[in-house]
Motif scaffolding. Structure first.
Motif, PDB file in Angstrom:
ATOM      1  N   VAL A  50       8.330  -7.123  12.206  1.00  0.00           N
ATOM      2  CA  VAL A  50       7.236  -7.573  13.067  1.00  0.00           C
ATOM      3  C   VAL A  50       6.090  -6.577  12.977  1.00  0.00           C
ATOM      4  N   ILE A  51       6.419  -5.291  12.949  1.00  0.00           N
ATOM      5  CA  ILE A  51       5.414  -4.240  12.780  1.00  0.00           C
ATOM      6  C   ILE A  51       5.423  -3.814  11.323  1.00  0.00           C
ATOM      7  N   GLY A  52       4.246  -3.836  10.724  1.00  0.00           N
ATOM      8  CA  GLY A  52       4.089  -3.400   9.346  1.00  0.00           C
ATOM      9  C   GLY A  52       3.035  -2.316   9.267  1.00  0.00           C
ATOM     10  N   PRO A  53       2.628  -1.950   8.068  1.00  0.00           N
ATOM     11  CA  PRO A  53       1.569  -0.946   7.921  1.00  0.00           C
ATOM     12  C   PRO A  53       0.286  -1.384   8.623  1.00  0.00           C
ATOM     13  N   TYR A 106       5.285  -4.221   3.438  1.00  0.00           N
ATOM     14  CA  TYR A 106       6.199  -3.157   3.036  1.00  0.00           C
ATOM     15  C   TYR A 106       6.570  -3.314   1.569  1.00  0.00           C
ATOM     16  N   ILE A 107       6.955  -2.213   0.943  1.00  0.00           N
ATOM     17  CA  ILE A 107       7.565  -2.292  -0.378  1.00  0.00           C
ATOM     18  C   ILE A 107       9.040  -2.573  -0.162  1.00  0.00           C
ATOM     19  N   ILE A 108       9.456  -3.776  -0.525  1.00  0.00           N
ATOM     20  CA  ILE A 108      10.845  -4.211  -0.422  1.00  0.00           C
ATOM     21  C   ILE A 108      11.207  -4.773  -1.784  1.00  0.00           C
ATOM     22  N   ASP A 109      12.448  -4.606  -2.202  1.00  0.00           N
ATOM     23  CA  ASP A 109      12.877  -5.167  -3.481  1.00  0.00           C
ATOM     24  C   ASP A 109      12.431  -6.619  -3.572  1.00  0.00           C
ATOM     25  N   TYR A 110      11.872  -7.000  -4.725  1.00  0.00           N
ATOM     26  CA  TYR A 110      11.329  -8.350  -4.897  1.00  0.00           C
ATOM     27  C   TYR A 110      12.375  -9.421  -4.594  1.00  0.00           C
ATOM     28  N   TYR A 111      13.593  -9.192  -5.017  1.00  0.00           N
ATOM     29  CA  TYR A 111      14.666 -10.146  -4.749  1.00  0.00           C
ATOM     30  C   TYR A 111      15.497  -9.715  -3.545  1.00  0.00           C
ATOM     31  N   GLY A 112      14.940  -8.837  -2.710  1.00  0.00           N
ATOM     32  CA  GLY A 112      15.645  -8.329  -1.539  1.00  0.00           C
ATOM     33  C   GLY A 112      15.402  -9.191  -0.316  1.00  0.00           C
ATOM     34  N   ALA A 113      15.739  -8.638   0.821  1.00  0.00           N
ATOM     35  CA  ALA A 113      15.700  -9.374   2.087  1.00  0.00           C
ATOM     36  C   ALA A 113      14.335  -9.276   2.738  1.00  0.00           C
ATOM     37  N   GLY A 114      13.363  -9.925   2.184  1.00  0.00           N
ATOM     38  CA  GLY A 114      12.040  -9.952   2.770  1.00  0.00           C
ATOM     39  C   GLY A 114      11.913 -11.064   3.794  1.00  0.00           C
ATOM     40  N   VAL A 115      10.966 -10.918   4.707  1.00  0.00           N
ATOM     41  CA  VAL A 115      10.739 -11.905   5.744  1.00  0.00           C
ATOM     42  C   VAL A 115       9.443 -12.636   5.439  1.00  0.00           C
ATOM     43  N   THR A 116       9.479 -13.944   5.530  1.00  0.00           N
ATOM     44  CA  THR A 116       8.272 -14.752   5.379  1.00  0.00           C
ATOM     45  C   THR A 116       7.926 -15.334   6.738  1.00  0.00           C
ATOM     46  N   LYS A 117       6.734 -15.049   7.213  1.00  0.00           N
ATOM     47  CA  LYS A 117       6.316 -15.545   8.519  1.00  0.00           C
ATOM     48  C   LYS A 117       5.801 -16.964   8.368  1.00  0.00           C
ATOM     49  N   ASN A 144       0.823  -1.209   0.000  1.00  0.00           N
ATOM     50  CA  ASN A 144       0.000   0.000   0.000  1.00  0.00           C
ATOM     51  C   ASN A 144       0.854   1.254   0.000  1.00  0.00           C
ATOM     52  N   GLY A 145       2.060   1.171  -0.552  1.00  0.00           N
ATOM     53  CA  GLY A 145       2.888   2.356  -0.688  1.00  0.00           C
ATOM     54  C   GLY A 145       3.800   2.659   0.477  1.00  0.00           C
ATOM     55  N   LYS A 146       3.857   1.808   1.490  1.00  0.00           N
ATOM     56  CA  LYS A 146       4.726   2.041   2.639  1.00  0.00           C
ATOM     57  C   LYS A 146       6.058   1.340   2.412  1.00  0.00           C
ATOM     58  N   SER A 147       7.129   2.102   2.364  1.00  0.00           N
ATOM     59  CA  SER A 147       8.459   1.574   2.095  1.00  0.00           C
ATOM     60  C   SER A 147       9.128   1.129   3.385  1.00  0.00           C
ATOM     61  N   PHE A 148       9.773  -0.021   3.338  1.00  0.00           N
ATOM     62  CA  PHE A 148      10.496  -0.545   4.498  1.00  0.00           C
ATOM     63  C   PHE A 148      11.646   0.378   4.869  1.00  0.00           C
ATOM     64  N   GLU A 149      12.397   0.831   3.870  1.00  0.00           N
ATOM     65  CA  GLU A 149      13.546   1.693   4.146  1.00  0.00           C
ATOM     66  C   GLU A 149      13.114   3.004   4.785  1.00  0.00           C
ATOM     67  N   THR A 150      12.024   3.592   4.297  1.00  0.00           N
ATOM     68  CA  THR A 150      11.524   4.845   4.861  1.00  0.00           C
ATOM     69  C   THR A 150      11.084   4.657   6.305  1.00  0.00           C
ATOM     70  N   ALA A 151      10.356   3.580   6.578  1.00  0.00           N
ATOM     71  CA  ALA A 151       9.895   3.313   7.947  1.00  0.00           C
ATOM     72  C   ALA A 151      11.075   3.122   8.890  1.00  0.00           C
ATOM     73  N   LEU A 152      12.089   2.410   8.452  1.00  0.00           N
ATOM     74  CA  LEU A 152      13.249   2.160   9.307  1.00  0.00           C
ATOM     75  C   LEU A 152      14.038   3.449   9.550  1.00  0.00           C
ATOM     76  N   LEU A 153      14.231   4.255   8.515  1.00  0.00           N
ATOM     77  CA  LEU A 153      14.943   5.523   8.700  1.00  0.00           C
ATOM     78  C   LEU A 153      14.171   6.494   9.594  1.00  0.00           C
ATOM     79  N   LEU A 154      12.847   6.540   9.436  1.00  0.00           N
ATOM     80  CA  LEU A 154      12.039   7.380  10.324  1.00  0.00           C
ATOM     81  C   LEU A 154      12.143   6.897  11.765  1.00  0.00           C
ATOM     82  N   SER A 155      12.184   5.602  11.963  1.00  0.00           N
ATOM     83  CA  SER A 155      12.294   5.057  13.306  1.00  0.00           C
ATOM     84  C   SER A 155      13.635   5.387  13.945  1.00  0.00           C
ATOM     85  N   VAL A 156      14.711   5.311  13.158  1.00  0.00           N
ATOM     86  CA  VAL A 156      16.043   5.577  13.699  1.00  0.00           C
ATOM     87  C   VAL A 156      16.215   7.063  14.024  1.00  0.00           C
ATOM     88  N   PHE A 157      15.838   7.955  13.097  1.00  0.00           N
ATOM     89  CA  PHE A 157      16.130   9.372  13.274  1.00  0.00           C
ATOM     90  C   PHE A 157      15.014  10.181  13.938  1.00  0.00           C
TER      91      PHE A 157
END
Length: 188
Positions: A152-155, A161-172, A97-110
């Protein structure tokens, strides 16, 4: 005529090889198994905005699937396929739904001490609480960094999250009534 049911393909194909091919990848083609029948599927076409296969749709069983084009492996003789000897196979995809993993993580850190990560993900009450308490005295910020980094927390809407298709996604992994437990003393 394109075949969509795997069972139909299985009844129409027969191997002309004396052995089966296991664990092989040819270029961008991946090797799959259908009972004792092998077939090759091309990599799905990826939508650059969602990083999911093009045509990702919700099915009646609440799963999300997209179609990829497949061909019988070399050495298989199949009838009933389309003119170019291909068929369609469903592959899993994740709704975004347009929520980027990288953006969420950077917002959380800073800006996690101000609750910006929770506002971004759609949790305004927790975001306001973090804003008023400086991220629960920075402990809440540290916890949220870990929870977002481990996905663990998503939108809030339940999308991924929007993560690169061949990137480091987590499957529960889920354990339910259809899960099979292999006993420790089980031998093949």
């Amino acid at each position: 005529m394109k075949i969509r049911k795997k069972e139909f393909l299985c009844s129409r194909c027969k191997s002309i090889l004396p052995f089966t091919l296991k664990g092989m990848v040819w270029g961008d083609l991946q090797l799959y198994f259908l009972s004792s029948i092998t077939y090759l599927c091309s990599a799905p076409e990826i939508d650059p905005t969602t990083q999911q296969p093009v045509g990702c749709e919700k099915r009646s069983d609440n799963t999300f699937k997209a179609h990829v084009e497949c061909i019988p492996a070399p050495g298989l003789s199949c009838s009933g396929l389309s003119i170019n000897s291909t068929f369609q196979r469903e592959t899993e995809c994740k709704p975004t739904n347009g929520k980027s993993f990288e953006t969420a993580l950077l917002l959380s850190v800073f800006f996690g001490m101000f609750g910006m990560d929770r506002f971004y993900l759609g949790y305004p009450a927790i975001g306001l609480l973090k804003f008023c308490t400086l991220g629960f005295m920075f402990i809440g910020q540290l916890i949220d960094i870990i929870l977002i980094a481990t996905q663990v927390i998503g939108p809030a809407d339940g999308s991924h999250y929007i993560i690169d298709y061949y990137g480091a996604g987590v499957t529960k992994l889920k354990i339910d009534n259809t899960t099979y437990y292999k006993p420790a003393d089980y031998d093949l």
